[in-house]
Design a protein around this motif. Structure first.
Motif, PDB file in Angstrom:
ATOM      1  N   GLU A  54       0.845  -1.375  -0.123  1.00 13.17           N
ATOM      2  CA  GLU A  54      -0.133  -0.128  -0.046  1.00 13.17           C
ATOM      3  C   GLU A  54       0.815   1.322   0.114  1.00 13.17           C
ATOM      4  OE1 GLU A  54      -3.123   0.085   2.752  1.00 13.17           O
ATOM      5  OE2 GLU A  54      -4.285  -1.785   1.569  1.00 13.17           O
ATOM      6  N   HIS A  57       1.947   1.699  -3.485  1.00 17.53           N
ATOM      7  CA  HIS A  57       0.536   2.116  -4.183  1.00 17.53           C
ATOM      8  C   HIS A  57       0.465   3.712  -4.029  1.00 17.53           C
ATOM      9  CE1 HIS A  57      -3.842   1.174  -5.343  1.00 17.53           C
ATOM     10  NE2 HIS A  57      -3.724   2.367  -5.253  1.00 17.53           N
ATOM     11  N   GLN A 168      -6.544  -2.870   6.723  1.00 10.79           N
ATOM     12  CA  GLN A 168      -5.601  -2.744   5.694  1.00 10.79           C
ATOM     13  C   GLN A 168      -6.597  -2.249   4.486  1.00 10.79           C
ATOM     14  OE1 GLN A 168      -3.386  -6.063   3.919  1.00 10.79           O
ATOM     15  NE2 GLN A 168      -1.985  -5.039   5.159  1.00 10.79           N
ATOM     16  N   GLU A 169      -7.722  -2.539   4.158  1.00 13.15           N
ATOM     17  CA  GLU A 169      -8.690  -2.255   3.209  1.00 13.15           C
ATOM     18  C   GLU A 169      -8.999  -0.654   3.505  1.00 13.15           C
ATOM     19  OE1 GLU A 169     -11.631  -5.367   3.586  1.00 13.15           O
ATOM     20  OE2 GLU A 169     -10.187  -6.935   2.536  1.00 13.15           O
ATOM     21  N   LEU A 172      -6.484   1.557   2.127  1.00 16.31           N
ATOM     22  CA  LEU A 172      -6.379   1.895   0.805  1.00 16.31           C
ATOM     23  C   LEU A 172      -7.512   2.657   0.758  1.00 16.31           C
ATOM     24  CD1 LEU A 172      -5.461   1.225  -1.757  1.00 16.31           C
ATOM     25  CD2 LEU A 172      -6.870  -0.867  -1.958  1.00 16.31           C
ATOM     26  N   HIS A 176      -6.646   6.410  -1.222  1.00 16.82           N
ATOM     27  CA  HIS A 176      -7.205   6.885  -2.613  1.00 16.82           C
ATOM     28  C   HIS A 176      -8.024   8.217  -2.165  1.00 16.82           C
ATOM     29  CE1 HIS A 176      -7.577   2.799  -4.526  1.00 16.82           C
ATOM     30  NE2 HIS A 176      -6.448   3.305  -4.945  1.00 16.82           N
TER      31      HIS A 176
END
Length: 204
Positions: A54, A57, A168-169, A172, A176
């Motif tokens: 991440e 990312h 963790q989700e 993310l 974003h």
């Protein structure tokens, strides 16, 4: 038991509390990052395991782009350089793997973002301490409740779930949304820049 339904129930339970704690902070972090990166500053970012992915990312979204065309922004993930990671770990111990890179790349006023579901990774805590020595601002994305990493950083967004996968989700989602705020605020920053700077950063 349907594993998908179980997982989605855990995510759904966390979304309302996450919105309550994250909305203002992500908007503010995004605006501050736009101000900093849009005027030549740098973001450093690190994590372990899935959080390392991440971190990369996030750096990719800023150096590349999230949606619309814009200037590239300086963001360095401290995780993917295998030579640096293995050399530092071998010579100084794994707890120093990010701290030494912070001392190498960080400049006063830069931002270090650290991602951890547990908030207890010694190498991330040491990186936060190194950043403080360098006058680098520190932000953490962590899991539920207090943690050594949250305490070591200037600010922390604690994601309200005890399930590390859900945390963790949510990280993310935070990445974003924060990037969305960067992109929304960046034109305001560039509008304040001298004409020569605007031309330099906007020409593809």
């Amino acid at each position: 038991m349907d594993l998908l339904d179980s997982h989605l129930r855990g995510m759904a339970a966390a979304l309302g509390p996450f919105r309550a704690v994250a909305s203002e902070r992500l908007a503010r972090w995004g605006a501050q990052l736009a101000d900093h990166l849009g005027t030549g500053g740098r973001l450093l970012v690190a994590g372990n395991g899935g959080s390392a992915a991440e971190a990369q990312h996030l750096a990719a979204e800023l150096v590349g782009r999230l949606r619309d065309e814009r200037m590239p922004l300086s963001a360095i993930a401290l995780t993917p350089d295998s030579s640096a990671v293995t050399a530092i770990s071998n010579d100084y111990g794994y707890d120093e793997v990010f701290a030494r890179q912070v001392r190498a790349h960080g400049r006063p006023g830069d931002v270090l973002m650290l991602l951890s579901t547990s908030g207890r990774s010694p190498n991330l805590v040491r990186a936060a301490h190194a950043a403080r020595e360098m006058d680098v601002r520190t932000w953490a994305l962590v899991g539920n409740g207090p943690s050594p990493l949250a305490e070591a950083c200037d600010e922390a967004l604690c994601c309200p779930s005890d399930d590390s996968q859900v945390v963790q989700e949510l990280h993310l989602v935070a990445v974003h949304v924060m990037c969305e705020y960067v992109d929304a605020h960046l034109p305001v920053v560039l509008g304040k820049a001298p004409a020569a700077r605007r031309e330099a950063v906007l020409v593809p």
